[in-house]
Design a protein around this motif. Sequence first.
Motif, mmCIF file in Angstrom:
data_model
loop_
_atom_site.group_PDB
_atom_site.id
_atom_site.type_symbol
_atom_site.label_atom_id
_atom_site.label_comp_id
_atom_site.label_asym_id
_atom_site.label_seq_id
_atom_site.Cartn_x
_atom_site.Cartn_y
_atom_site.Cartn_z
ATOM 1 N N THR A 137 32.580 -48.917 28.470
ATOM 2 C CA THR A 137 33.043 -50.193 29.067
ATOM 3 C C THR A 137 34.302 -49.762 29.947
ATOM 4 O O THR A 137 34.408 -50.554 31.089
ATOM 5 C CB THR A 137 33.784 -50.839 28.175
ATOM 6 O OG1 THR A 137 34.628 -50.427 27.244
ATOM 7 C CG2 THR A 137 32.598 -51.396 27.165
ATOM 8 N N ASN A 138 34.773 -48.426 30.188
ATOM 9 C CA ASN A 138 35.461 -48.101 31.176
ATOM 10 C C ASN A 138 34.978 -47.162 32.217
ATOM 11 O O ASN A 138 35.590 -46.792 33.135
ATOM 12 C CB ASN A 138 36.942 -47.327 30.701
ATOM 13 C CG ASN A 138 37.743 -48.162 29.859
ATOM 14 O OD1 ASN A 138 38.664 -48.939 30.550
ATOM 15 N ND2 ASN A 138 37.787 -48.446 28.749
ATOM 16 N N GLY A 139 33.695 -47.049 32.121
ATOM 17 C CA GLY A 139 32.940 -46.341 33.095
ATOM 18 C C GLY A 139 32.549 -44.963 33.065
ATOM 19 O O GLY A 139 32.344 -44.159 33.976
ATOM 20 N N PHE A 140 32.938 -44.510 31.635
ATOM 21 C CA PHE A 140 32.932 -43.063 31.372
ATOM 22 C C PHE A 140 31.755 -42.796 30.526
ATOM 23 O O PHE A 140 31.892 -42.298 29.361
ATOM 24 C CB PHE A 140 34.106 -42.412 30.918
ATOM 25 C CG PHE A 140 35.250 -42.649 31.772
ATOM 26 C CD1 PHE A 140 35.306 -41.658 32.943
ATOM 27 C CD2 PHE A 140 36.172 -43.567 31.804
ATOM 28 C CE1 PHE A 140 36.233 -41.871 33.967
ATOM 29 C CE2 PHE A 140 37.048 -43.724 32.838
ATOM 30 C CZ PHE A 140 37.280 -42.854 33.619
ATOM 31 N N GLY A 141 30.278 -43.740 30.573
ATOM 32 C CA GLY A 141 29.441 -43.356 29.579
ATOM 33 C C GLY A 141 28.752 -42.068 29.590
ATOM 34 O O GLY A 141 28.361 -41.670 28.423
ATOM 35 N N SER A 142 28.644 -41.403 30.769
ATOM 36 C CA SER A 142 28.079 -40.132 30.879
ATOM 37 C C SER A 142 28.845 -38.989 30.129
ATOM 38 O O SER A 142 29.854 -38.789 30.646
ATOM 39 C CB SER A 142 27.685 -39.763 32.350
ATOM 40 O OG SER A 142 27.616 -38.494 32.386
ATOM 41 N N LYS A 143 28.275 -37.985 29.439
ATOM 42 C CA LYS A 143 28.843 -36.900 29.149
ATOM 43 C C LYS A 143 29.276 -36.015 30.106
ATOM 44 O O LYS A 143 30.408 -35.414 30.092
ATOM 45 C CB LYS A 143 28.010 -36.185 28.057
ATOM 46 C CG LYS A 143 27.645 -36.787 26.783
ATOM 47 C CD LYS A 143 28.776 -37.164 25.821
ATOM 48 C CE LYS A 143 28.083 -37.753 24.737
ATOM 49 N NZ LYS A 143 29.386 -37.899 23.590
ATOM 50 N N GLU A 198 26.466 -47.720 33.367
ATOM 51 C CA GLU A 198 25.479 -46.437 33.685
ATOM 52 C C GLU A 198 24.711 -46.502 32.402
ATOM 53 O O GLU A 198 24.957 -47.092 31.357
ATOM 54 C CB GLU A 198 26.362 -45.247 33.745
ATOM 55 C CG GLU A 198 27.258 -45.383 34.875
ATOM 56 C CD GLU A 198 28.353 -44.186 34.677
ATOM 57 O OE1 GLU A 198 28.827 -43.802 33.533
ATOM 58 O OE2 GLU A 198 29.083 -43.622 35.548
ATOM 59 N N MET A 199 23.552 -45.632 32.296
ATOM 60 C CA MET A 199 22.601 -45.472 31.086
ATOM 61 C C MET A 199 23.438 -44.689 30.061
ATOM 62 O O MET A 199 24.022 -43.899 30.437
ATOM 63 C CB MET A 199 21.354 -44.781 31.750
ATOM 64 C CG MET A 199 20.234 -45.706 32.438
ATOM 65 S SD MET A 199 18.785 -44.849 32.519
ATOM 66 C CE MET A 199 18.974 -43.785 33.782
ATOM 67 N N PHE A 200 23.006 -44.983 28.894
ATOM 68 C CA PHE A 200 23.482 -44.008 27.856
ATOM 69 C C PHE A 200 22.964 -42.746 28.206
ATOM 70 O O PHE A 200 21.571 -42.586 28.874
ATOM 71 C CB PHE A 200 22.863 -44.661 26.398
ATOM 72 C CG PHE A 200 23.857 -46.100 25.991
ATOM 73 C CD1 PHE A 200 25.033 -45.721 25.548
ATOM 74 C CD2 PHE A 200 23.156 -47.231 26.047
ATOM 75 C CE1 PHE A 200 25.722 -46.719 25.023
ATOM 76 C CE2 PHE A 200 23.576 -48.128 25.519
ATOM 77 C CZ PHE A 200 25.158 -48.048 25.089
ATOM 78 N N GLU A 201 23.450 -42.034 27.678
ATOM 79 C CA GLU A 201 23.082 -40.577 27.791
ATOM 80 C C GLU A 201 21.812 -40.131 27.366
ATOM 81 O O GLU A 201 21.216 -39.625 27.849
ATOM 82 C CB GLU A 201 24.198 -39.449 27.330
ATOM 83 C CG GLU A 201 24.199 -38.234 27.764
ATOM 84 C CD GLU A 201 24.696 -37.858 29.183
ATOM 85 O OE1 GLU A 201 24.376 -36.853 29.630
ATOM 86 O OE2 GLU A 201 25.560 -38.684 29.348
#
Length: 340
Positions: free
Chosen positions: A267-273, A123-126
């Motif tokens: 890296t675990n798929g939780f990049g979004s706030k 995912e894109m960085f926030e």
Amino acid sequence: MAAPIFLYTGPEFGKRNEAVDAVKSALKKKYQTVDEYSFYLIETSLAQAMTTLQDGSLFSDATCVVIRGAEAIKNKTEIQIISDWLDTNPSDSKTLILVSDEISVDAKLKKLVPASNQKQFWEMFESDKLPWIMNFFSKNGYSIDQDAAELILELVENNTEAMRNECSRFFILFPSGSTITTENVEQILEHNREETPFTLFNRMTNVTQKPEERLESALSVLQKLRLSKENNSVMLLAGLTSCFRKLQAWHRLMAENPYPDDFALKTNGFGSKTMQKQYRNASKLWTAGQTAAVLALLSSTDMNIRNGNALLEDVILQKALYEIILKKGGSSAVYETEDM
């Protein structure tokens, strides 16, 4: 020549789907006619999908099969089927693309795919999302207020494909050169938003509501889904299963480190706030053990519908939501109605 097999993983649907399309486009340039097939392992067995790939068509020069849900390919027999196919299929006239929402797949399966044909889509960085939306409107001849762009991010699923699709709606409804405001976004997206299994999960994880209120809200979304063109119960259950698998991954991550850094989250798929908040809330509602019980419940619900209970689909799905939200994954001998 690299083997005619590709592996694309990760939660960034948009860029991942673009990579799949790029492989198909390259095949179409090389061969006059290409038969394309897409299978979900929750609906079709690997053996059936591979038979389609091996048999091909008498009327086409090439065949491309996309298998989604590749994280489910784990047992030795299934991996051997793909290995045997690769040993007897040196040509890219038959191409296999494995796709997974997860970050990784079984190590033995991954080993069959050349490193050059593998890619993870994060995912894109926030911090990148707001500029992405502002730029997307600008390059299409529109401008958008920052508040309106931020509202879009709150309303749209966390991947570029969903963002692109939802933002493109404004180009149809407003003349070129328009400036999109928060009022426009509320009118177009908030009031006319299509429901998906992911918006259903979002309603189920609203910690500001009582369990009975969350159930009522979830049942309302379920009804809209069942009345829409996307009313396939199998895909609905697959979407919810994906969400609860992600919750399982969240529990594992928090067990290892209650205060993970941004890199570990990404890296675990939780990049979004937004996603972090959603799964933090979900973890308050279902423990790790209850999450495992919910996944077992979703699996049994899927089998129940497949085994000839299609006429009772709505009741079965409603019962599943009741047991997930109010029973925390436990079963109820009798479907109880609540005064709401």
